[in-house]
Design a protein around this motif. Structure first.
Motif, short mmCIF file in Angstrom:
data_model
loop_
_atom_site.label_atom_id
_atom_site.label_comp_id
_atom_site.label_asym_id
_atom_site.label_seq_id
_atom_site.Cartn_x
_atom_site.Cartn_y
_atom_site.Cartn_z
N HIS A 221 -16.18 -78.72 83.85
CA HIS A 221 -16.92 -77.78 83.49
C HIS A 221 -16.09 -76.91 82.46
O HIS A 221 -15.29 -76.21 82.88
N ARG A 222 -16.61 -76.96 81.16
CA ARG A 222 -15.70 -76.22 80.30
C ARG A 222 -15.93 -74.74 80.32
O ARG A 222 -17.26 -74.38 80.25
N GLY A 223 -15.10 -73.87 80.61
CA GLY A 223 -15.42 -72.17 80.65
C GLY A 223 -14.24 -71.61 80.67
O GLY A 223 -12.98 -72.03 80.86
N ASP A 224 -14.39 -70.40 80.32
CA ASP A 224 -13.34 -69.58 80.38
C ASP A 224 -13.44 -68.20 81.56
O ASP A 224 -14.64 -67.63 81.62
N PHE A 225 -12.58 -68.46 82.53
CA PHE A 225 -12.78 -67.71 83.67
C PHE A 225 -12.62 -66.08 83.58
O PHE A 225 -13.16 -65.16 84.17
N ASN A 226 -12.13 -65.59 82.30
CA ASN A 226 -12.24 -64.38 82.00
C ASN A 226 -13.49 -63.60 81.73
O ASN A 226 -13.64 -62.66 81.79
N LEU A 227 -14.47 -64.76 81.62
CA LEU A 227 -15.99 -64.46 81.38
C LEU A 227 -16.70 -64.26 82.53
O LEU A 227 -17.97 -64.50 82.20
N GLY A 228 -16.17 -64.72 83.65
CA GLY A 228 -16.89 -64.64 84.80
C GLY A 228 -17.08 -66.53 85.27
O GLY A 228 -16.89 -67.48 84.30
#
Length: 383
Positions: A221-228
């Motif tokens: 899953h591509r995502g940025d954990f800084n955005l939750g």
């Protein structure tokens, strides 16, 4: 009672002596070393062990785990330092980049073709375990040491909560090339969801999974954990595993709260991170922060405090800091030995020279000040 009191005084005096020698100010009154203290053979062995940059081996970890005493490895002074450093701002300052900017800089640092090859060569020794390493023997290089770290963290997972084969749901947070997931799935048969911001890294991860025949156990899953993390992931995972990723979190308390949210009741968090040692100023850590997308370097005591604030019960902390000086030195050697090949991969002289200077500084800073800390935390969601 007198013996216990005397022993406690000797332990506190030893801690103060070490702080004085390292030039670390804990905020307490500095006292002169106790010259009457006689160094025992055990202390001599421990100091020699630390001096050589040796580490906690899997065998010694098992003994310490069995005695529920891993936290003792970080030093008895930790509890006193929590009051001073645990409540320090653990988020990016107002002048720092926004959360989304941090994510884009992480992609820039790690996910181009050239930088992927650089980190794979310099930190991973050609393997997919791209992080700092634990040395079990004097002849090991970065590749073996990095793989040792993965095995140690998996041992810790298994110790805290035995993994149910072919059933456990794992979130690999900041999975990178997927080295830990590959080893974990092959060892435990877990179902792993790799959450990672680099699309090219994710593609490489899945291609390796196909070669290993474990593609049915892994998704990305591509995502940025800084955005939750996705809202629908609440109470989903038996384990959250993360290796040297939280240093890129702009708001570490917020991320720890998100991790707790996605863990099932009784779920386990195992994570490692590169940190500043308690009591060391940010200026001393500049050789690292100048080269990495790091808004605020954590401290061991800060993580202990913030785990508690996030309602995650700390089970243990394994201090692996004695390995850092040697690993920094081997990273430097990897750059020098592979310099021409890295140039052929498209990296520039300026990029490589900056790394040589930075790693040289890190070696010296760690040798003189023990300024960096590195370790693995284990925690449980008791909700």
């Amino acid at each position: 009672k007198k013996k216990k009191k005397k022993k406690k005084e000797e332990e506190e005096q030893e801690i103060t002596n070490r702080h004085n020698a390292a030039g670390i100010n804990t905020g307490e009154k500095r006292v002169k070393p106790n010259k009457r203290h006689t160094v025992t053979n055990e202390e001599k062995k421990r100091k020699e062990f630390e001096r050589r940059g040796s580490s906690i081996t899997h065998r010694s970890c098992a003994v310490l785990m069995g005695g529920i005493s891993i936290s003792a490895l970080m030093g008895r002074n930790e509890s006193r330092l929590v009051a001073d450093y645990g409540r320090r701002s653990f988020t990016s300052s107002s002048s720092s980049s926004s959360d989304s900017d941090v994510g884009s800089k992480v992609v820039e640092q790690y996910d181009s073709e050239q930088t992927r090859q650089f980190y794979k060569t310099v930190m991973g020794g050609g393997g997919n375990d791209i992080h700092f390493g634990v040395f079990k023997s004097a002849d090991e290089g970065v590749r073996e040491a990095a793989a040792n770290t993965t095995e140690l963290m998996l041992d810790l997972m298994q110790w805290i909560k035995p993994v149910v084969p072919n059933a456990a749901q794992v979130l690999d947070l900041g999975s990178g090339h997927g080295g830990a997931t590959h080893t974990m799935v092959q060892r435990f048969g877990t179902q792993n969801l790799c959450f990672n911001i680099g699309s090219e890294q994710n593609d490489m991860n899945l291609k390796t999974c196909a070669k290993l025949g474990i593609e049915g156990n892994v998704s990305c899953h591509r995502g940025d954990f800084n955005l939750g993390l996705p809202e629908e992931w609440s109470d989903r995972f038996d384990y959250v595993y993360s290796c040297e990723v939280l240093c890129h979190a702009a708001d570490k308390p917020a991320l720890l709260a998100e991790i707790r949210r996605v863990l099932k009741p009784g779920g386990v968090l195992v994570f490692s991170d590169i940190m500043g040692a308690d009591g060391v100023s940010e200026e001393v850590l500049r050789p690292f922060t100048d080269r990495n997308t790091t808004t605020v370097m954590g401290r061991p005591s800060e993580y202990r405090y913030q785990l508690k604030e996030a309602a995650l019960r700390e089970v243990c902390y394994v201090d692996m800091s004695p390995n850092l000086e040697e690993f920094f030195g081997l990273m430097l050697k990897q750059v020098e030995d592979n310099y021409d090949n890295l140039l052929k991969e498209g990296l520039t002289d300026e990029y490589l020279q900056n790394w040589i200077n930075s790693l040289s500084d890190r070696v010296n800073v760690q040798a003189e000040h023990n300024a960096f800390a590195w370790g693995v935390f284990g925690a449980v969601n008791d909700a």
